[in-house]
Enzyme design. Structure first.
Site, PDB file in Angstrom:
ATOM      1  N   ASP A   1       0.835  -1.207   0.000  1.00 34.47           N
ATOM      2  CA  ASP A   1       0.000   0.000   0.000  1.00 34.47           C
ATOM      3  C   ASP A   1       0.867   1.254   0.000  1.00 34.47           C
ATOM      4  O   ASP A   1       0.550   2.240  -0.670  1.00 34.47           O
ATOM      5  CB  ASP A   1      -0.922   0.015   1.214  1.00 34.47           C
ATOM      6  CG  ASP A   1      -1.952  -1.098   1.171  1.00 34.47           C
ATOM      7  OD1 ASP A   1      -2.351  -1.500   0.054  1.00 34.47           O
ATOM      8  OD2 ASP A   1      -2.356  -1.562   2.241  1.00 34.47           O
ATOM      9  N   CYS A   2       1.951   1.213   0.749  1.00 31.64           N
ATOM     10  CA  CYS A   2       2.865   2.359   0.788  1.00 31.64           C
ATOM     11  C   CYS A   2       3.560   2.550  -0.556  1.00 31.64           C
ATOM     12  O   CYS A   2       3.783   3.684  -0.993  1.00 31.64           O
ATOM     13  CB  CYS A   2       3.878   2.196   1.912  1.00 31.64           C
ATOM     14  SG  CYS A   2       3.115   2.366   3.535  1.00 31.64           S
TER      15      CYS A   2
END
Length: 118
Positions: free
Chosen positions: A72-73
């Site tokens: 996600d990052c």
């Protein structure tokens, strides 16, 4: 690649899966970009039928703390660069940087002053 398995696709080949995901109709008229993060393996990016592989920032095993949220990052860093109209390669570099930083910390967080330069 989990999507391919849950949908009963015959393969989990990342290039094939990314290309096939491009073909799924979207709600919006614009063309889709597909990113498949794979931990320490190169990220797969598909745009306009073209698939490319992009290396991630290597992190030494003894520096890995928590990998939850790293994908996600990566996407967050990628999108930040994309919002600046940067080229695909730079978007992947930004995503890889963010992911490499967060896996070295507990929880999904960044240091107060990241060392990334656009």
């Amino acid at each position: 690649l989990t999507w391919a398995e849950t949908e009963g696709w015959d393969t989990t080949d990342p290039a094939f899966v990314a290309t096939r995901l491009l073909l799924i109709p979207g709600v919006k008229a614009r063309k889709r970009t597909v990113l498949i993060t794979r931990g320490s393996l190169p990220t797969v990016v598909a745009v306009n039928g073209h698939v490319s592989f992009h290396d991630v920032e290597p992190v030494a095993q003894d520096q890995l703390v928590d990998s939850i949220g790293a994908g996600d990052c990566y996407l967050g860093g990628f999108m930040a660069a994309l919002s600046r109209d940067l080229p695909l390669l730079e978007c992947c570099r930004a995503g890889a940087y963010v992911a490499s930083v967060v896996v070295q910390r507990f929880g999904v967080n960044l240091p107060p002053a990241p060392n990334y330069v656009w």
